[in-house]
Design a protein around this motif. Structure first.
Motif, PDB file in Angstrom:
ATOM      1  N   PRO A 149      36.619 -33.756 -45.797  1.00 47.95           N
ATOM      2  CA  PRO A 149      35.564 -34.584 -46.405  1.00 47.95           C
ATOM      3  C   PRO A 149      34.177 -33.974 -46.218  1.00 47.95           C
ATOM      4  N   VAL A 150      33.350 -34.080 -47.231  1.00 43.47           N
ATOM      5  CA  VAL A 150      31.978 -33.575 -47.172  1.00 43.47           C
ATOM      6  C   VAL A 150      31.027 -34.762 -47.324  1.00 43.47           C
ATOM      7  N   LYS A 151      30.205 -34.990 -46.319  1.00 44.47           N
ATOM      8  CA  LYS A 151      29.238 -36.088 -46.365  1.00 44.47           C
ATOM      9  C   LYS A 151      28.124 -35.783 -47.356  1.00 44.47           C
ATOM     10  N   GLU A 152      27.446 -36.826 -47.769  1.00 49.71           N
ATOM     11  CA  GLU A 152      26.320 -36.638 -48.680  1.00 49.71           C
ATOM     12  C   GLU A 152      25.183 -35.891 -47.995  1.00 49.71           C
ATOM     13  N   VAL A 153      24.982 -36.164 -46.726  1.00 49.63           N
ATOM     14  CA  VAL A 153      23.933 -35.481 -45.977  1.00 49.63           C
ATOM     15  C   VAL A 153      24.354 -35.400 -44.513  1.00 49.63           C
ATOM     16  N   TYR A 154      23.954 -34.315 -43.878  1.00 48.75           N
ATOM     17  CA  TYR A 154      24.256 -34.110 -42.458  1.00 48.75           C
ATOM     18  C   TYR A 154      22.949 -34.154 -41.680  1.00 48.75           C
ATOM     19  N   THR A 155      22.896 -35.024 -40.686  1.00 51.11           N
ATOM     20  CA  THR A 155      21.661 -35.162 -39.922  1.00 51.11           C
ATOM     21  C   THR A 155      21.852 -34.938 -38.429  1.00 51.11           C
ATOM     22  N   GLU A 156      23.110 -35.013 -37.962  1.00 54.70           N
ATOM     23  CA  GLU A 156      23.342 -34.897 -36.528  1.00 54.70           C
ATOM     24  C   GLU A 156      23.092 -33.468 -36.063  1.00 54.70           C
ATOM     25  N   PRO A 157      22.206 -33.275 -35.116  1.00 56.70           N
ATOM     26  CA  PRO A 157      21.991 -31.919 -34.603  1.00 56.70           C
ATOM     27  C   PRO A 157      23.217 -31.451 -33.813  1.00 56.70           C
ATOM     28  N   VAL A 158      23.526 -30.185 -33.946  1.00 55.50           N
ATOM     29  CA  VAL A 158      24.630 -29.595 -33.197  1.00 55.50           C
ATOM     30  C   VAL A 158      24.027 -28.757 -32.079  1.00 55.50           C
TER      31      VAL A 158
END
Length: 510
Positions: A9-18
């Motif tokens: 799955p691909v989210k609409e936007v990624y915000t969580e810092p890795v």
């Protein structure tokens, strides 16, 4: 929800810092195996080439070297790949078609005429007959006066993926594994800089696997080869430095980059778990080729864009060498024009794009880091299943790999036919085609090869030949390393078919 071709799955936007402290050149090498990567040295620009006779392929090699190719990659014809001389009845119609015909050391001498083997790196895509072709290469290097300790290159030598996906095996799995580990052992002593296996995910992907399956099945095979080498008595810290990988690169840009990053991390952990303590033995080094099965016969010039996209993904993923396909390869072997455009594609990326200016430019991208983790997790589930089945060889024997790939290929084709997956020029934006002239190999070259074989057999020293074949017979029936006997047979001008037939007689066919 959107998904990658592997179903992630691909989210609409990624915000969580890795928050990863990984640095390039440090375990687990997610960000690259060298701390400076392409700032220190560009990847090797290879062009996979070989067709017709050794004479014709030699001309193409000199042409590619003159255009800036920095490593040769040899394609062999189908009879050579499955151990038949050009005069064998089953070779009719196939001689020189998908690669160069090599029947003897004499052909190898012609193939590399005017090219000093010690001065280049050569990759040979050969598997079932890999020990024979490698022996021919070593014999030629000796005749050129090369220092064998400095000879460098790669022989694919990956038989497991032949049973899984490609089909150019000859012998049953166990004697095939013996031949492979004999190459490992021989080269570790005699040709220490040679990469004795290139574990290939490329053909697994071409057979229809997903990117996750390619990653998992390739690493599972690599693990099986490591275990076989350890059983042979080879030290993992030495042997693992000479194992390399060969991956495909398809069209989904970010999934491919994440695949390469995950592969490095997974292999580092695999080698460490098997006892590797030296960083060089934990690093995954790989060659990439752009996706042949992604190229379309419809609107073939669109393939230039596809190849460019795939090549850029391979570079951003940290490849050590790269082959870019010709745009016309869905129609024929590449012409000189398409081979030149393919090479220029790499050169434009290297010298004009700016992506080589910094190491792992996409590191820290929320999306790329998350996708790398997802690829690792999904591939890890497959590897756990393979381990539960008893390892890669057992999984092959039960048909597990083959069934999984077939299901993925079927699902992909169904999506193309339904329009769920869009292929530009095939199921959308279709238009009337303009003809493209392809490259053709003349069937008459078989007659040339047959005459060369006849002349060779008439002029070779018969007592030397018979003694070498007797030595090969005795060694194959025993347990000693086969490479010295194969080298002696090659140097006595035994043909590839004669050597393969002797081993068929003893090992049987699969």
């Amino acid at each position: 929800m959107m998904k990658t071709p592997s179903g992630i799955p691909v989210k609409e936007v990624y915000t969580e810092p890795v928050n990863r402290p990984d640095l390039p050149g440090e375990f687990p090498f997610t960000r690259g195996i060298q701390k400076d990567m392409y700032r220190g040295r560009l990847w090797t620009m290879r062009q996979y080439a070989g067709f017709s006779t050794a004479e014709e392929s030699n001309k193409r090699y000199h042409y590619l070297l003159s255009q800036g190719t920095t490593g040769l990659s040899v394609a062999f014809d189908l009879p050579t790949q499955i151990g038949y001389d050009s005069d064998h009845p089953l070779s009719e119609g196939e001689v020189g078609k998908v690669g160069v015909a090599i029947d003897s050391l004499e052909d190898m001498e012609v193939l590399f005429k005017g090219i000093r083997l010690q001065d280049i790196t050569t990759s040979m895509t050969i598997n079932a007959t890999a020990p024979i072709l490698l022996a021919m290469y070593i014999a030629l290097a000796k005749r050129q006066g090369a220092d064998l300790s400095q000879l460098s290159g790669t022989v694919q030598n990956d038989i497991l993926k032949e049973y899984i996906a490609r089909g150019t095996y000859i012998y049953p799995p166990q004697p095939s594994m013996r031949l492979i580990t004999d190459v490992f052992e021989y080269c570790s002593k005699e040709v220490p800089k040679w990469n004795t296996i290139s574990v290939s995910g490329y053909h697994i992907r071409e057979a229809g696997s997903t990117a996750v399956q390619e990653l998992a099945f390739t690493l599972a095979n690599g693990k099986a080869y490591l275990e076989a080498a350890i059983k042979k008595g080879l030290g993992i810290n030495h042997f693992a430095k000479r194992i390399s990988f060969f991956f495909n690169c398809h069209n989904n840009f970010f999934e491919e980059i994440a695949k390469f990053r995950a592969a490095r991390r997974m292999w580092a952990n695999t080698t460490k778990a098997l006892g590797a303590t030296e960083p060089g033995a934990q690093k995954l080094r790989f060659h990439t080729q752009t996706g042949g099965s992604t190229l379309t016969a419809q609107q073939p010039y669109n393939n230039i864009v596809r190849v460019s996209n795939q090549a850029l993904a391979a570079v951003l993923g940290g490849t050590q060498s790269l082959h870019t396909n010709g745009f016309d390869e869905a129609l024929s072997l590449p012409t000189e024009e398409s081979a030149r455009i393919a090479l220029r594609t790499q050169q434009v990326i290297a010298f004009e794009s700016g992506v080589t200016d910094t190491v792992d430019p996409l590191a820290g991208s929320y999306f790329v880091e998350a996708l790398t983790d997802e690829m690792e997790a999904a591939a890890g589930k497959y590897i756990d299943r393979i381990d539960a089945l008893g390892g890669a060889v057992k999984a092959i024997e039960t048909g597990y790999f083959q069934e999984e790939i077939a299901a993925a290929a079927y699902a992909h084709q169904r999506d193309i036919e339904s329009g769920a997956s869009i292929i530009v020029g095939v199921n959308k934006f279709v238009e009337e085609e303009l003809p493209v002239s392809g490259f053709r190999v003349d069937d008459a070259i078989r007659d040339v090869q047959v005459k060369k074989i006849q002349a060779l057999k008439n002029k070779r020293d018969q007592p030397t030949f018979l003694a070498a074949m007797s030595e090969l017979d005795d060694t194959a029936r025993g347990a000693d390393n086969l490479m010295p006997a194969i080298l002696s047979a090659v140097e006595a001008y035994a043909t590839l078919g004669e050597i393969s037939d002797k081993l068929r007689e003893i090992f049987g066919e699969y």
